[in-house]
Design a protein around this motif. Structure first.
Motif, PDB file in Angstrom:
ATOM      1  N   UNK A  67       0.840  -1.202   0.000  1.00 34.94           N
ATOM      2  CA  UNK A  67       0.000   0.000   0.000  1.00 34.94           C
ATOM      3  C   UNK A  67       0.874   1.251   0.000  1.00 34.94           C
ATOM      4  N   UNK A  68       1.950   1.242   0.818  1.00 33.83           N
ATOM      5  CA  UNK A  68       2.861   2.401   0.836  1.00 33.83           C
ATOM      6  C   UNK A  68       3.476   2.629  -0.543  1.00 33.83           C
ATOM      7  N   UNK A  69       3.897   1.538  -1.183  1.00 33.05           N
ATOM      8  CA  UNK A  69       4.502   1.661  -2.510  1.00 33.05           C
ATOM      9  C   UNK A  69       3.481   2.161  -3.531  1.00 33.05           C
ATOM     10  N   UNK A  70       2.264   1.655  -3.448  1.00 32.99           N
ATOM     11  CA  UNK A  70       1.226   2.024  -4.415  1.00 32.99           C
ATOM     12  C   UNK A  70       0.871   3.504  -4.317  1.00 32.99           C
ATOM     13  N   UNK A  71       0.756   4.029  -3.092  1.00 29.80           N
ATOM     14  CA  UNK A  71       0.315   5.406  -2.902  1.00 29.80           C
ATOM     15  C   UNK A  71       1.443   6.380  -2.551  1.00 29.80           C
ATOM     16  N   UNK A  72       2.671   5.895  -2.516  1.00 24.61           N
ATOM     17  CA  UNK A  72       3.801   6.775  -2.250  1.00 24.61           C
ATOM     18  C   UNK A  72       3.853   7.283  -0.816  1.00 24.61           C
ATOM     19  N   UNK A  73       3.405   6.474   0.118  1.00 26.30           N
ATOM     20  CA  UNK A  73       3.410   6.868   1.523  1.00 26.30           C
ATOM     21  C   UNK A  73       4.720   6.451   2.187  1.00 26.30           C
ATOM     22  N   UNK A  74       5.019   7.079   3.310  1.00 29.78           N
ATOM     23  CA  UNK A  74       6.226   6.731   4.060  1.00 29.78           C
ATOM     24  C   UNK A  74       5.834   6.239   5.439  1.00 29.78           C
ATOM     25  N   UNK A  75       6.720   5.451   6.038  1.00 28.91           N
ATOM     26  CA  UNK A  75       6.490   4.969   7.400  1.00 28.91           C
ATOM     27  C   UNK A  75       6.604   6.137   8.364  1.00 28.91           C
ATOM     28  N   UNK A  76       6.008   5.996   9.538  1.00 27.77           N
ATOM     29  CA  UNK A  76       6.087   7.042  10.546  1.00 27.77           C
ATOM     30  C   UNK A  76       7.535   7.295  10.944  1.00 27.77           C
ATOM     31  N   UNK A  77       8.309   6.226  11.104  1.00 29.75           N
ATOM     32  CA  UNK A  77       9.712   6.382  11.506  1.00 29.75           C
ATOM     33  C   UNK A  77      10.475   7.208  10.477  1.00 29.75           C
ATOM     34  N   UNK A  78      10.203   6.957   9.186  1.00 25.37           N
ATOM     35  CA  UNK A  78      10.891   7.702   8.131  1.00 25.37           C
ATOM     36  C   UNK A  78      10.499   9.174   8.171  1.00 25.37           C
ATOM     37  N   UNK A  79       9.204   9.447   8.370  1.00 23.99           N
ATOM     38  CA  UNK A  79       8.747  10.837   8.450  1.00 23.99           C
ATOM     39  C   UNK A  79       9.397  11.561   9.616  1.00 23.99           C
ATOM     40  N   UNK A  80       9.410  10.906  10.778  1.00 28.03           N
ATOM     41  CA  UNK A  80       9.991  11.525  11.971  1.00 28.03           C
ATOM     42  C   UNK A  80      11.481  11.780  11.770  1.00 28.03           C
ATOM     43  N   UNK A  81      12.177  10.845  11.142  1.00 28.13           N
ATOM     44  CA  UNK A  81      13.607  11.013  10.900  1.00 28.13           C
ATOM     45  C   UNK A  81      13.859  12.195   9.967  1.00 28.13           C
ATOM     46  N   UNK A  82      13.025  12.330   8.930  1.00 26.28           N
ATOM     47  CA  UNK A  82      13.189  13.452   8.003  1.00 26.28           C
ATOM     48  C   UNK A  82      12.921  14.788   8.693  1.00 26.28           C
TER      49      UNK A  82
END
Length: 135
Positions: A67-82
């Motif tokens: 689902x993340x790949x299909x809609x281009x979403x990121x994990x929460x951990x990745x968002x927080x790190x960014x």
């Protein structure tokens, strides 16, 4: 009669027999072996349950990733790190913390807001009280 006695004791007739000096429960010679087998069976069931839940979580994670790949979403951990990296980059050349990092209500409040609230309250007071507070 036994029924009445059992009801009065709340079903504790076995314990009552021990208290009165009656026979103790007969101990089974294989009780230790049976208990060990029971404990082993419980351990095995627990391991199977954990393995099952691990497999189910892995399957769920695969679905989440598709689902993340299909809609281009990121994990929460990745968002927080960014976000953290962006905050650190903004702070590198600065001597003070960015305003977003300062918790709300800690020191950087505008005193003008407090004065305007006081002025608003004073407007509704009678004349002599206004004079007292203005001094």
């Amino acid at each position: 009669m036994d029924f009445v006695m059992k009801q009065a004791l709340g079903g504790a007739t076995k314990d009552m027999g021990k208290m009165l000096g009656g026979e103790e429960e007969k101990k089974d010679p294989d009780a230790a072996k049976k208990e060990e087998e029971r404990q082993e069976a419980l351990r095995q069931q627990e391991e199977e349950r954990k393995a099952k839940h691990t497999r189910m979580e892995a399957d769920r994670e695969k679905v989440r990733q598709t689902i993340r790949d299909k809609y281009g979403l990121k994990k929460k951990e990745e968002k927080e790190a960014e976000e953290k990296a962006a905050m650190e980059q903004a702070c590198e050349g600065s001597l003070t913390r960015p305003k977003k990092a300062i918790p709300r209500g800690c020191g950087d409040e505008d005193e003008e807001d407090e004065e305007s609230i006081l002025d608003t309250v004073l407007k509704f007071l009678p004349g002599p009280l206004q004079d007292m507070f203005k001094k």
